[in-house]
Design an enzyme around this catalytic site. Structure first.
Site: not given
Length: 449
Positions: A61, A121, A59, A132
């Site tokens: 990058r 982040s 969401c 991820q």
């Protein structure tokens, strides 16, 4: 003749929440394995100088990690990838150019380690990004878009992330986008004096599951709308308070969308799940959190609905960043050291096969001469075993100092020249020695924490 370096040339292109708007990130997002495979195949087809490639799409990058062939021009690869992205996503190259961050070699490695360690982040210290990255690597590896080079890089990145978590405590508070959203919802709940502590969650993916767990931890009752009842049953088994959560098929969305004051939406759908045509006027105000990219909720036309997107949560995250500044500084020191250690490790991997080849060459030569001597009866057959031991000890003694010197110089810049010269002198590149056993050095335990 110039000796070719065997060290991988790493390369990254990044579009993040720091450089690109949510609207543009939505266009880049890849939420389907089929689409991801097609995109990676396009890169493989049109960028022959890219050896290996993987894509990280979250969401916050969209990043491309690659290793390049020796002599490849990084700016040419950047331009080629931007052109592919522009055509694939129906965007302009100039718009992408304004938002992209390119890194090569050591800076690329440092960037990957920083991302994996959650230092880049939106919520510093959140642990979801490591999972991820593992999933992104696993997909590219299993679909044969990456092998040795990116496996080495990601193997070390996961080790670096674990070290950052263990030595800095940066993740101890367990803060994530989902937890920030729930914290804000709790503040709203108290300010608005909402009577019933209940929430509606649309989706049952990783982000949605985190939201549900945070809500249950704050004593909310949760209704989940999803497509897979079996997945819900498996998820419920993980919960401490399963009685506070229930499930309905998402086809029943119209029946529930106007009944809840708090709503969280996090699905992989490329389209709006919640649409204005579903909405009705209510006597209470509603607070909705759209945690998906692309967004799942159409901008409400009703005045009493307040919508928060991922980017809207950024001000609420700043306090978290400031509180963790000391841990963040220490974490960057670990990442910097890990980057240096990674290149030392890579160089040592190039030296180890040479050492094994030298020893194997010495063993084969000694065995060959021993067999000649036995055939010509220079030595009795019964002495063969003892002579083999003597020869083995002799070439071990002979190769001891070169072995130590090679390992010592493996961490120096001239290592490639030294290794290349030894291979050339002893004709090792053309030897029959098998390097298959060294493949374990490149194995990446992406499924481990």
């Amino acid at each position: 003749m110039e000796l070719e370096t065997h060290l991988s040339k790493y390369f990254t292109l990044a579009f993040t929440h720091k450089s690109m708007s949510l609207e543009m990130r939505e266009k880049l997002a890849i939420n389907s394995s089929t689409t991801l495979k097609e995109f990676l195949q396009t890169i493989k087809t049109h960028c022959p100088n890219i050896k290996e490639c993987m894509v990280l799409s979250t969401c916050n990058r969209f990043e491309i990690y690659a290793s390049l062939k020796h002599g490849a021009n990084t700016n040419e690869q950047k331009n080629a990838l931007l052109k592919i992205l522009a055509q694939n996503k129906k965007m302009s190259v100039s718009d992408l150019e304004k938002c992209v961050l390119m890194n090569t070699d050591e800076s690329a490695v440092h960037h990957v380690f920083s991302v994996c360690s959650s230092l880049d982040s939106l919520v510093v210290g959140e642990t979801q990004i490591t999972g991820q990255m593992k999933n992104a690597y696993k997909f590219a590896f299993e679909e044969k878009f990456c092998s040795k080079d990116l496996t080495r890089l990601l193997h070390f990145a996961f080790k670096c992330a674990a070290k950052v978590r263990n030595l800095t405590g940066i993740s101890k508070q367990g803060v994530s986008i989902s937890s920030v959203a729930v914290k804000e919802a709790l503040n709203i709940f108290e300010k608005e004096r909402i009577k019933d502590k209940k929430a509606l969650v649309i989706g049952l993916g990783e982000m949605a599951q985190l939201v549900i767990k945070h809500l249950l931890n704050k004593q909310f009752e949760v209704l989940i709308l999803g497509r897979n009842a079996a997945k819900f049953e498996d998820f419920v088994k993980e919960l401490e308070e399963p009685k506070k959560v229930s499930f309905q098929n998402i086809e029943n969305l119209n029946a529930y969308i106007n009944e809840y004051e708090l709503l969280f939406c996090a699905t992989s759908s490329p389209h709006f799940i919640v649409q204005n045509r579903m909405l009705k006027e209510t006597i209470f105000r509603r607070f909705w959190f759209d945690l998906a990219v692309p967004r799942n909720i159409e901008k409400p036309v009703l005045d009493n609905i307040f919508l928060y997107s991922v980017d809207d949560l950024e001000p609420m995250v700043r306090e978290n960043v400031e509180n963790r500044q000391e841990s963040r500084t220490k974490a960057y020191e670990i990442v910097g050291l890990a980057t240096m250690e990674f290149y030392q490790w890579i160089q040592s991997l190039e030296v180890e096969p040479v050492i094994k080849d030298l020893r194997e060459l010495a063993r084969i030569s000694a065995q060959k001469e021993l067999q000649k001597a036995l055939k010509k009866r220079y030595v009795p057959k019964e002495y063969e075993s003892n002579i083999e031991k003597i020869l083995h000890n002799a070439f071990n003694t002979f190769l001891h100092h070169p072995t130590i010197a090679l390992k010592k110089n493996a961490q120096k810049e001239e290592s490639d020249v030294l290794v290349g010269a030894i291979k050339n002198l002893f004709n090792l590149d053309k030897s029959t020695t098998c390097h298959a056993q060294n493949l374990n050095l490149y194995k990446c335990e992406y499924y481990e924490e």
